[in-house]
Design a protein around this motif. Structure first.
Motif, PDB file in Angstrom:
ATOM      1  N   VAL A 175      -7.813  67.123  97.154  1.00 32.48           N
ATOM      2  CA  VAL A 175      -8.351  66.694  95.862  1.00 32.48           C
ATOM      3  C   VAL A 175      -9.874  66.742  95.884  1.00 32.48           C
ATOM      4  O   VAL A 175     -10.504  66.607  96.929  1.00 32.48           O
ATOM      5  N   PHE A 176     -10.461  66.961  94.723  1.00 30.30           N
ATOM      6  CA  PHE A 176     -11.907  66.934  94.487  1.00 30.30           C
ATOM      7  C   PHE A 176     -12.658  68.090  95.131  1.00 30.30           C
ATOM      8  O   PHE A 176     -13.863  67.989  95.371  1.00 30.30           O
ATOM      9  N   GLY A 177     -11.980  69.179  95.423  1.00 21.48           N
ATOM     10  CA  GLY A 177     -12.696  70.391  95.794  1.00 21.48           C
ATOM     11  C   GLY A 177     -13.149  70.457  97.233  1.00 21.48           C
ATOM     12  O   GLY A 177     -12.421  70.068  98.148  1.00 21.48           O
ATOM     13  N   ASP A 178     -14.392  70.927  97.420  1.00 21.73           N
ATOM     14  CA  ASP A 178     -14.883  71.304  98.747  1.00 21.73           C
ATOM     15  C   ASP A 178     -15.683  70.174  99.391  1.00 21.73           C
ATOM     16  O   ASP A 178     -16.852  69.960  99.075  1.00 21.73           O
ATOM     17  N   GLY A 205     -25.295  70.950 115.137  1.00 21.02           N
ATOM     18  CA  GLY A 205     -25.656  71.307 113.771  1.00 21.02           C
ATOM     19  C   GLY A 205     -25.179  70.278 112.775  1.00 21.02           C
ATOM     20  O   GLY A 205     -25.902  69.889 111.852  1.00 21.02           O
ATOM     21  N   ARG A 206     -23.959  69.828 112.953  1.00 20.43           N
ATOM     22  CA  ARG A 206     -23.440  68.816 112.044  1.00 20.43           C
ATOM     23  C   ARG A 206     -24.211  67.510 112.194  1.00 20.43           C
ATOM     24  O   ARG A 206     -24.461  66.814 111.199  1.00 20.43           O
ATOM     25  N   LYS A 207     -24.568  67.151 113.400  1.00 24.70           N
ATOM     26  CA  LYS A 207     -25.345  65.918 113.572  1.00 24.70           C
ATOM     27  C   LYS A 207     -26.685  66.015 112.852  1.00 24.70           C
ATOM     28  O   LYS A 207     -27.147  65.046 112.229  1.00 24.70           O
ATOM     29  N   LEU A 208     -27.298  67.177 112.908  1.00 23.10           N
ATOM     30  CA  LEU A 208     -28.563  67.378 112.203  1.00 23.10           C
ATOM     31  C   LEU A 208     -28.399  67.085 110.718  1.00 23.10           C
ATOM     32  O   LEU A 208     -29.212  66.352 110.129  1.00 23.10           O
ATOM     33  N   LEU A 209     -27.358  67.624 110.108  1.00 25.66           N
ATOM     34  CA  LEU A 209     -27.163  67.441 108.672  1.00 25.66           C
ATOM     35  C   LEU A 209     -26.635  66.052 108.344  1.00 25.66           C
ATOM     36  O   LEU A 209     -27.060  65.444 107.347  1.00 25.66           O
ATOM     37  N   TRP A 262     -29.442  68.758  97.264  1.00 27.16           N
ATOM     38  CA  TRP A 262     -29.444  69.144  98.675  1.00 27.16           C
ATOM     39  C   TRP A 262     -28.246  68.524  99.385  1.00 27.16           C
ATOM     40  O   TRP A 262     -27.561  69.183 100.177  1.00 27.16           O
ATOM     41  N   SER A 263     -27.980  67.261  99.083  1.00 30.34           N
ATOM     42  CA  SER A 263     -26.868  66.576  99.741  1.00 30.34           C
ATOM     43  C   SER A 263     -25.531  67.193  99.347  1.00 30.34           C
ATOM     44  O   SER A 263     -24.649  67.382 100.196  1.00 30.34           O
ATOM     45  N   LEU A 264     -25.368  67.510  98.057  1.00 29.36           N
ATOM     46  CA  LEU A 264     -24.126  68.158  97.630  1.00 29.36           C
ATOM     47  C   LEU A 264     -23.962  69.517  98.295  1.00 29.36           C
ATOM     48  O   LEU A 264     -22.845  69.909  98.672  1.00 29.36           O
ATOM     49  N   ILE A 314     -22.922  68.962 101.946  1.00 37.24           N
ATOM     50  CA  ILE A 314     -21.517  68.545 102.011  1.00 37.24           C
ATOM     51  C   ILE A 314     -20.597  69.740 101.797  1.00 37.24           C
ATOM     52  O   ILE A 314     -19.639  69.957 102.558  1.00 37.24           O
ATOM     53  N   GLN A 315     -20.878  70.536 100.778  1.00 37.28           N
ATOM     54  CA  GLN A 315     -19.987  71.649 100.461  1.00 37.28           C
ATOM     55  C   GLN A 315     -20.093  72.747 101.518  1.00 37.28           C
ATOM     56  O   GLN A 315     -19.082  73.330 101.924  1.00 37.28           O
TER      57      GLN A 315
END
Length: 924
Positions: free
Chosen positions: A519-522, A532-536, A898-900, A903-904
């Motif tokens: 649900v709710f897309g990506d 990399g994920r920790k950076l973001l 930027w945050s969206l 996340i996507q």
């Protein structure tokens, strides 16, 4: 070109797939199928879900639980509504009872969301929601009996009488056969001018509720809901329309009140002096056994008797003092010290009490003996929880107002506690505060031509036109709780009740459980498991925490403002640009609401939920017109929430309310989304692009007007999607599909940007041969909507058009020229537009395109210079009003988008993040 299958799974995705494959099937349970159809949402694997763990939003169970309602998603094809149309679930053996109903459907008719109400009283660390063959009814169920003139609601030993018309919302409430409350109604005070300091003499008149329609929406056995609609009436005038819902739960001694009103006055002469909810409390005890309580700061409670026996010159005896402080009836007076017993009549009776919170940082508490006598100061503090009690040892009423200090100016009153009937009132707007002034903050100031208005827009970023800065038609929703009690609560019990008012207990399901339903897309669950994920994730957290901090630092509070954030920071003043035109209140620009809700979905953080909830309550009510010429549209960002003259569907956007609705099953937000179903037709009446250059193609003709794909159609389509999901009505599916496919049929497809629109069919018409690109076309939820819609609607032409747009929007200029024959410009915000590249990469399984996604995203200033832009700094001393922590040059536009995008992109092409981040030198 790399293939998608060669990309490694991130730890979060690997863990998800492992846990999903371990879940049991549901073929043995009624109404549940054993397999689910495929979703195309990234990172999801639709699987049957048998048991759903319910957690408390605040982790620990509440000390007092009055019942709660929440939504639960299901993978497509998993859960089907039985032929009986009844859903049955349990929380396990010896657990509270549950009432369940459908909330949304997948296109194949299976259930997408279900709603569940849990009875109050008992709690546990967590529960498991399980499908059942039949319902488990509460021991003391809620029951509703409807008659011609009244509705009777019974919950345990409490009976509520709701008239079907007239002045009262609730005529009476009895507890164990004793009349404990009567005459619950709404009150409003109108003043015909601003405060006397401005104009001299003014007059005030009173209005009370007039109920014109009553609807029973649910009848139990766990939850009953009654909706009352009407106006405030008095002096031959009906105005301030209201809609109030009353919620009754089994296991609870209270009623939850959701109060919504619409301002339909004339701002220049209709000033609200006070707005409240009031009731009467029969006072049958002796005055020394009558008690008044107010919740103070934190768990603090202030409590006194109407006729106190403590602190006297003569000591009545410790047992008498202890009983009165505890809120119990005094022992027989024969045991009281004779001087006190004989002198009771000389102790003043205090009849009136008032706690006023006129600013978020301070409240005062006063009392007096009766009207006409002087008030005396009793105490004061910073932030009151917003709950009072008035009654006696035989019973009384507690009344609380949610977001009390955040909504200042507010007030809680007890009047006439020394008489046979006391009045208790929760003032949503305090009568002792300055009047509610809905006038524009500015005058014409020479802006009497289009050219001058445009010049002003160029300086202050404010779209101004006289008469368009009108507050008439906006609304506000408040939440209250009213208890009918069999005695005076202890201080500890009242503190627990105050906590329930200020932070209602909520049940939720884990982010991973929501995510696996597609649900709710990506989006994916927050995971800092790779460099990399920790950076973001760290960058996302810094910005979320800063906005939570900013609400407190800069006092983003007040009746009309609580829930909104500001648009742009002024580093020179160390202030947000609260007084600079279009840089002031944000009003959902650019999709701030979505940023917060996706952040909650990923993290499950309670503080983010409440921040987003307050925003949903604000932006869906205050920033949107619910009546009048602008009905269905919201107001662009401005100094006042209604001051900018640009009225847009991108602000009223149902996408900003939809996530909250499905998580909570909140009926008021459901009403707000339904209000928007025909808002596309109003585009002919409200020119939403008045400050832009005109062209013949933009002129409205008959049933056609030029409509942008992103800022208008993409916003309106969210309401249609919500209605189709909620009802299964194919009309809304067809309207969505026809709009999508007609975009795909245009010569330039999505790159046309805008085209004539047929209100009757929902289709775009014309050749669509011109190219029109604006970065705003993708900033108001249409990216999120397209991701969802393409998993729900069979629209091959739109799919092709959207994937083309996603691939080329941020492509190198040579690629764009090869496609369009020229470079049209307008392709701004490349870093946040990268999520469209990521979507194209995911759909094509194209690793090269995935790596391009990250190169585009890494152009952001947030990640440059070692993240200097996201390094908070402290400012103190004489430079600021109070010490603060700031992120210089903060912009909500940039933060939200930027945050969206982060996340996507992590959800779509997260497997290539570390490789791209290393190539960019962002991680070792």
């Amino acid at each position: 070109m790399g293939t998608w299958s060669s990309m490694p799974l991130t730890p979060s995705r690997r863990r998800f797939l492992q846990s999903a494959s371990a879940l049991p099937l549901l073929s043995a349970l009624p109404g549940l199928s054993s397999a689910a159809t495929a979703n195309t949402a990234p990172g999801t694997k639709p699987v049957p879900v048998q048991n759903t763990v319910l957690n408390w939003l605040d982790a620990a169970p509440p000390r007092r639980f009055e019942g709660s309602t929440f939504g639960v998603p299901w993978p497509r094809g998993t859960l089907r509504l039985p032929a009986s149309k009844q859903l049955y679930f349990t929380l396990g053996a010896n657990a509270p009872a549950v009432q369940s109903w459908p909330l949304a459907y997948w296109p194949d008719g299976t259930l997408k969301w279900t709603a569940h109400a849990v009875e109050g009283g008992r709690t546990a660390a967590h529960w498991q929601l399980e499908a059942a063959a039949q319902s488990v009814k509460p021991a003391r169920a809620v029951a509703v009996q409807q008659g011609a003139s009244q509705i009777t609601v019974t919950a345990g030993d409490t009976t509520w009488i709701v008239p079907t018309g007239g002045e009262y919302l609730i005529a009476s409430a009895t507890r164990a056969g004793r009349l404990t409350m009567q005459g619950l109604r709404l009150v409003a005070l109108r003043q015909d001018g601003p405060d006397p300091d401005d104009v001299g003499k003014v007059s005030t008149e009173a209005f009370t509720s007039k109920v014109t329609q009553v609807t029973v929406e649910q009848t139990g056995p766990v939850r009953a809901v009654i909706k009352l609609d009407g106006t405030h009436s008095g002096n031959g005038r009906d105005w301030l329309p209201f809609s109030v819902r009353l919620y009754f739960y089994a296991g609870s001694q209270s009623v939850r009140i959701v109060h919504s009103f619409l301002f339909d006055g004339q701002p220049a002469r209709d000033f609200i002096r006070g707005l409240g909810v009031t009731a009467q409390v029969p006072m049958t005890n002796e005055t020394y056994d009558r008690h008044v309580r107010f919740a103070g700061e934190g768990a603090g409670v202030w409590g006194e008797a109407v006729r106190p026996v403590t602190g006297l010159r003569r000591d009545p005896g410790q047992a008498f003092k202890d009983a009165q402080v505890a809120g119990q009836a005094l022992p027989p007076l024969a045991g009281m010290a004779k001087p006190v017993r004989d002198g009771l009549q000389w102790i003043p009776e205090w009849g009136d009490f008032s706690l006023a919170q006129h600013a978020p940082d301070g409240f005062t508490l006063r009392k007096r003996t009766r009207a006409g006598q002087a008030w005396i100061d009793a105490n004061a503090g910073t932030r009151a929880q917003g709950l009072l009690y008035a009654g006696g040892a035989a019973g009384g009423v507690a009344l609380g107002l949610k977001d009390f200090w955040q909504r200042a100016p507010v007030r809680l009153d007890v009047r006439g506690a020394n008489t046979a009937l006391a009045d208790v009132t929760a003032w949503l707007w305090s009568p002792s505060a300055p009047v509610m002034d809905m006038r524009p903050y500015r005058g014409l100031d020479g802006m009497d031509t289009f050219e001058k208005q445009n010049a002003g827009l160029n300086i202050t970023y404010e779209d101004y036109e006289q008469g368009w800065d009108d507050a008439t038609g906006i609304a506000r929703t408040s939440e209250l709780q009213l208890w009918v009690l069999g005695g005076t609560p202890s201080h500890a019990d009242l503190a627990d009740m105050a906590e329930q008012v200020a932070r209602p207990a909520r049940l939720t399901v884990a982010p991973a459980r929501i995510h696996q339903c597609g649900v709710f897309g990506d989006w994916d669950v927050a995971d800092a498991g790779t460099p990399g994920r920790k950076l973001l994730e760290d960058a996302l957290t810094v910005q979320l925490d800063q906005y939570l901090r900013e609400a407190e630092q800069h006092r983003w509070y007040g009746f009309w403002s609580y829930g909104d954030v500001m648009h742009t920071y002024d580093t020179d003043r160390h202030m947000w640009r609260y007084d600079i035109g279009g840089y002031a209140w944000d009003n959902s620009e650019l999709s701030t609401d979505l940023w917060l809700w996706y952040s909650f979905l990923r993290t499950g953080r309670a503080d983010i939920f409440r921040f987003a909830e307050a925003m949903t309550r604000h932006t869906g009510e205050v920033d949107v017109y619910h009546a009048g010429r602008f009905k269905g549209y919201g107001t662009r960002h401005g100094v006042q929430h209604w001051s900018d003259s640009s009225k847009q569907p991108r602000v009223s956007n149902a996408a900003y309310r939809r996530i909250y609705y499905f998580l909570t099953a909140d009926e008021r937000v459901g009403d707000l989304m339904r209000e928007l179903l025909d808002s596309d037709r109003h585009l002919a009446n409200v020119d939403i692009s008045r400050k832009l250059a005109k062209s013949a193609a933009r002129e409205a003709k008959d049933d056609f007007i030029s409509v942008s794909f992103g800022t208008s159609w993409g916003s309106i389509v969210a309401a249609w999607l919500a209605e189709w999901e909620r009802t299964g009505d194919r009309r809304w599916h067809d309207r969505i599909r026809d709009g999508m496919e007609s975009i795909g049929a245009l010569q330039r497809r999505w790159f046309a940007g805008t085209a004539p629109y047929d209100f009757n069919t929902g289709k775009f018409i014309g050749p669509g041969e011109h190219v029109s690109i604006s970065h705003l076309n993708g900033m108001f939820g249409v990216i999120e909507m397209s991701s969802e819609l393409l998993t729900l609607v069979d629209a091959p032409a739109y799919r092709k058009a959207w994937l083309e747009y996603c691939r080329y929007y941020t492509a190198p200029k040579t690629d764009v020229v090869a496609l369009l024959g020229k470079d049209p410009g307008g392709r701004g915000m490349t870093d946040t537009g990268s999520r469209m590249t990521g979507y194209a990469a995911y759909q094509a399984r194209d690793k090269a395109l995935a790596l391009r996604t990250w190169r585009e995203f890494f152009q952001s200033a947030f990640l440059k210079d070692g993240g200097a832009a996201l390094t908070p700094r402290r400012v103190g001393g004489a430079d600021v009003l109070r010490p603060l922590v700031e992120l210089p040059n903060l912009s909500t536009n940039a933060t939200a988008q930027w945050s969206l995008a982060a996340i996507q992109n992590m959800a779509l092409v997260g497997e290539t993040l570390d490789e791209a981040a290393r190539a960019a030198g962002l991680i070792p």
